[in-house]
Scaffold this motif. Structure first.
Motif: not given
Ligand code: B1N
Length: 795
Positions: A529-556
């Protein structure tokens, strides 16, 4: 079980197996073995069930009216509550039977959508365990909640005919059948009784589910006339009523058939209760004492037509005056509200009510007249009365009906009840403050710990030196003294790790995705449901993915994000969110540059029995609804009890979880109800998008070709909702972008903290130790003591 009982069990099991199959043991199938096991257990339950019924016959009882009971499987749970789980497992093993395979044979009884239905099932378990007389009344849907599968990442729905091969856990009680009259149709309501076994206390309550049937299978005249379709038309029309559960969680389904379902089970139940009362209290012709023996708890607005139905039965069939009948109803009904979302608060068009039961509509008008007079006497003007009216703008307000007539209205968490008082039902609270009360939800520790997490259960019993915590979950508090004990913390870590391995194995088998048990299992499972905001979780995963792509040695620290949950078939945007999660999973999991650090999996067909495997294996519990929108949540409690810190907003019962377990053991983020109220007029999601690069990069991925929605426009739809509203609103109704940065920061903290094994394990331990309050035993005792007063003999 002692030796004698064990032998007896084995004998009767083998006997049952042969009796129902007419086969030799070796020739019997898995299903045969499962069926015989049900029979054998039902025989064990039978005597205590009859005795419990007999004993409570003349006692005050609570009746829980609910359109949903999300029971799940019964085999393991019944064995646990009978106290013979390990014994039976062992006995079957001696016969060469794999118990776990038999368990997996059972279909979930998915007679509910989500939290509301599961709450009803937890309450049944707790009432029996606490020796409280509570009967459940509901609908025996022949098709439960649809089965979910993914095709190309899109949700597909299949039917769930859970009883096509029989149902070993209920008893058909033909002799208690009732007739339900609709305006244009008469059907038979046949009760199926399920035993609800208390934990090792000899108490067995009853869950009575009604099934709609025709009077005749078949119209012979028509058949003889070669009108084959017509010959079964009536039968089908009757059976349609309980054919399928409406798959809507939160949004209401404004269909005639849905109201028919509601009226069907409520009418049968009221008739049942009244008939029994007359049988046992034959001298009380005016129902003066009826309220002393009955209290009816209405689970949300779905069963609220029961108020009109009781009055109808008393007036039309038992010659009480309307005024007398209304007085009875006022003392009998209590109402629970489960949501503040307007789209879920039921208002039925009067012509639909008319189409189902004209007589009930008439009675509703009569009650409405009494209400209007009441407020006129108090000096309110016509327009001042409007918000209270049961009938207004050609609609029947089911909540207003229950708040006016009922003696109690409760919310399901402190925050939620507070919002009911100052907002949703503010006007009612001003005139009837004494009716309002809070009953914070709970979950049954039998299913969600004792059964679902055997290793953790044994660990707790060993540490506490007793298994009393099964009856009084507050005793978990005793675990706190191990908070600095390295050995204990390491053991706890190892249990979690073993559960994660078990889940990883299951996910590999069922989803075909390999996940690493050494990674952080970050889990969000619940309806979409929109109010449960699974898409907030997904947008954050997209952000992490971008970070890891830009900086493969990132401390994660490697993390696995797990999703589960169904979208209502007609809820386009929720289905888009599923597609989005699956698409992000596809991209991330196939990218060898990141997939040893980041994995995403959306499990298919999340349901009660899947939850039993998931909650024990979680490291992080995602509870990220927009503040003020999730009435309580109960999944949050299941994670907590199994030792996962909550990553959550100040919403619903999260707030109480933080209070009990300590903020330092959890991860709170995001705007509060108060914050949102203050900014709502000036909130500008587009500005956030323009100024915050992290947000912009993640949101752009919805539309820039990075992700493929197979031309369904689903991702554009989500994009538009966030920053390009098509309906003249300001966009981002659920403040996803507003909370993004704080959510990102909280995740960063988790990713650091997890590396300190002992410190992390301590957080887990503190969550378990303070989960006692969230036992549905506590909740049900609160209902029993303060609303139902079922334990006071001199009521
Ligand atoms: O009831 C649960 C709560 O823990 C959840 O926060 C709440 O969302 C849930 C119409 C509902 N509220 N309303 C519904 C279900 C089916 C339907 O047709 C509404 N479910 C909830 C238990 O209190």
């Amino acid at each position: 079980m002692d030796k004698l009982e064990k032998d007896k069990f084995t004998d009767s099991y083998v006997e049952n197996l042969q009796r129902i199959t007419l086969k030799n043991f070796d020739e019997t199938s898995e299903k045969d073995k499962y069926d015989a096991l049900c029979d054998t257990i039902m025989e064990l339950i039978n005597q205590e069930w009859r005795e419990s019924k007999e004993k409570s016959r003349h006692e005050r009882k609570a009746y829980y009216f609910s359109a949903e009971f999300l029971i799940g499987r019964s085999l393991g749970n019944n064995l646990i509550n009978l106290g013979i789980y390990d014994d039976v497992k062992e006995l079957l093993c001696e016969l060469g039977i794999d118990f776990e395979a038999l368990e997996d044979y059972e279909d979930d009884a998915a007679l509910g959508n989500g939290g509301l239905g599961r709450l009803a099932a937890c309450f049944m378990d707790s009432a029996a365990t606490q020796d409280i007389n509570m009967y459940g009344y509901g609908v025996r849907y022949r098709e439960g909640l649809f089965k979910q599968s993914f095709e190309n990442g899109f949700q597909k729905e299949q039917g769930d005919s859970w009883i096509k091969d029989g149902d070993g856990w209920s008893i058909r009680v033909d002799s208690d059948s009732r007739i339900v009259n609709f305006k244009d149709q008469q059907v038979k309501a046949v009760p199926f009784d399920m035993p609800v076994v208390g934990l090792e206390n000899g108490k067995v309550n009853t869950l009575r589910l009604w099934q709609a049937e025709p009077f005749e299978e078949f119209e012979f005249d028509k058949f003889n006339n070669f009108e084959y379709d017509a010959a079964v038309a009536k039968k089908n029309r009757a059976e349609d009523i309980t054919r399928v559960l409406y798959p809507n969680d939160i949004q209401r389904a404004g269909r005639v058939l849905r109201l028919k379902q509601q009226y069907f089970f409520v009418s049968a139940s009221i008739q049942d209760i009244v008939a029994k009362y007359k049988r046992y209290f034959a001298d009380d012709m005016r129902f003066k004492n009826f309220h002393k023996y009955h209290v009816i708890q209405l689970n949300d607005t779905h069963p609220n037509i029961a108020i009109a139905e009781l009055i109808r039965v008393l007036v039309d069939e038992n010659s009480l005056s309307f005024e007398e009948a209304l007085e009875v109803a006022r003392k009998v009904f209590a109402f629970t509200n489960h949501t503040v979302l307007q789209e879920a608060i039921e208002k039925w068009p009067i012509d639909i009510v008319e189409e189902v039961s004209p007589r009930c509509l008439e009675i509703i008008y009569q009650i409405n007249d009494v209400l209007v007079n009441h407020f006129k006497k108090k000096g309110l003007s016509e327009t001042e009365i409007d918000p209270y009216r049961i009938v207004i703008n050609d609609q029947v307000h089911m909540a207003n009906l229950a708040i006016y007539v009922g003696f109690s209205i409760n919310g399901v968490a402190e925050l939620h009840t507070g919002i009911l008082k100052v907002d949703t039902f503010k006007h009612w609270y001003e005139v009837f403050p004494e009716k309002f009360n809070n009953k914070t939800n709970g979950i049954t520790p039998r299913r969600w710990l004792l059964y679902a997490n055997r290793p953790l259960s044994s660990f707790i019993t060993e540490k506490l030196g007793s298994d009393n915590w099964k009856y009084n979950l507050d005793e978990l508090k005793g675990l706190e003294k191990f908070a600095r004990d390295e050995k204990t913390l390491n053991e706890l870590w190892d249990i979690k790790h073993a559960n994660k391995e078990r889940l990883a194995k299951y996910i590999l088998e069922h989803e075909g995705v390999k996940i690493d048990p050494n990674s952080i299992f970050d889990i969000q499972v619940k309806r979409i449901h929109e109010y449960k905001r699974q898409h907030l979780n997904i947008l954050h995963i997209i952000y992490l993915y971008h970070e890891l792509k830009n900086n493969p040695d990132m401390d994660f620290y490697p993390t696995t994000f797990i999703f589960g949950g169904k979208a209502a078939p007609g809820y386009f945007r929720a289905k888009g969110i599923i597609k989005l999660a699956n698409e992000v999973a596809r991209v991330v999991n196939n990218d060898s540059e990141v997939n040893d650090k980041l994995k995403v999996v959306f499990v298919e067909n999340f349901r009660v029995s899947y939850g039993e495997k998931i909650y024990p294996a979680a490291d992080v519990s995602e509870q990220i609804s927009t503040a003020g929108k999730e009435a309580s949540g109960t999944g949050n409690m299941k994670f907590m009890l199994n030792g996962a810190p909550t990553l959550g907003t100040l919403d619903g019962a999260n707030i109480e979880i933080f209070d009990h377990a300590g903020e330092e053991n959890n991860y709170r983020f995001g705007a509060t109800v108060e914050d949102l109220k203050n900014i709502q007029a000036s909130y500008n999601p587009v500005k956030l998008y323009q100024t915050d690069k992290n947000i912009r990069d993640a949101v752009d991925a919805l539309v820039n070709g990075e992700l493929d929605d197979n031309n369904s426009y689903m991702f554009l739809d989500i994009y538009n909702e966030l920053i390009n509203p098509q309906d003249g609103s300001r966009g981002d109704r659920y403040y996803v972008l507003k909370d993004f940065e704080d959510y990102r920061r909280a995740h960063e903290q988790i990713n650091k903290d997890y590396r300190d094994k002992l410190a992390w394990s301590k957080k887990c331990l503190m969550n378990i130790a303070n989960a006692g309050y969230f036992s549905s035993d506590r909740t049900i005792i609160d209902y029993a003591d303060h609303i139902w007063k079922v334990d006071s003999p001199n009521y």
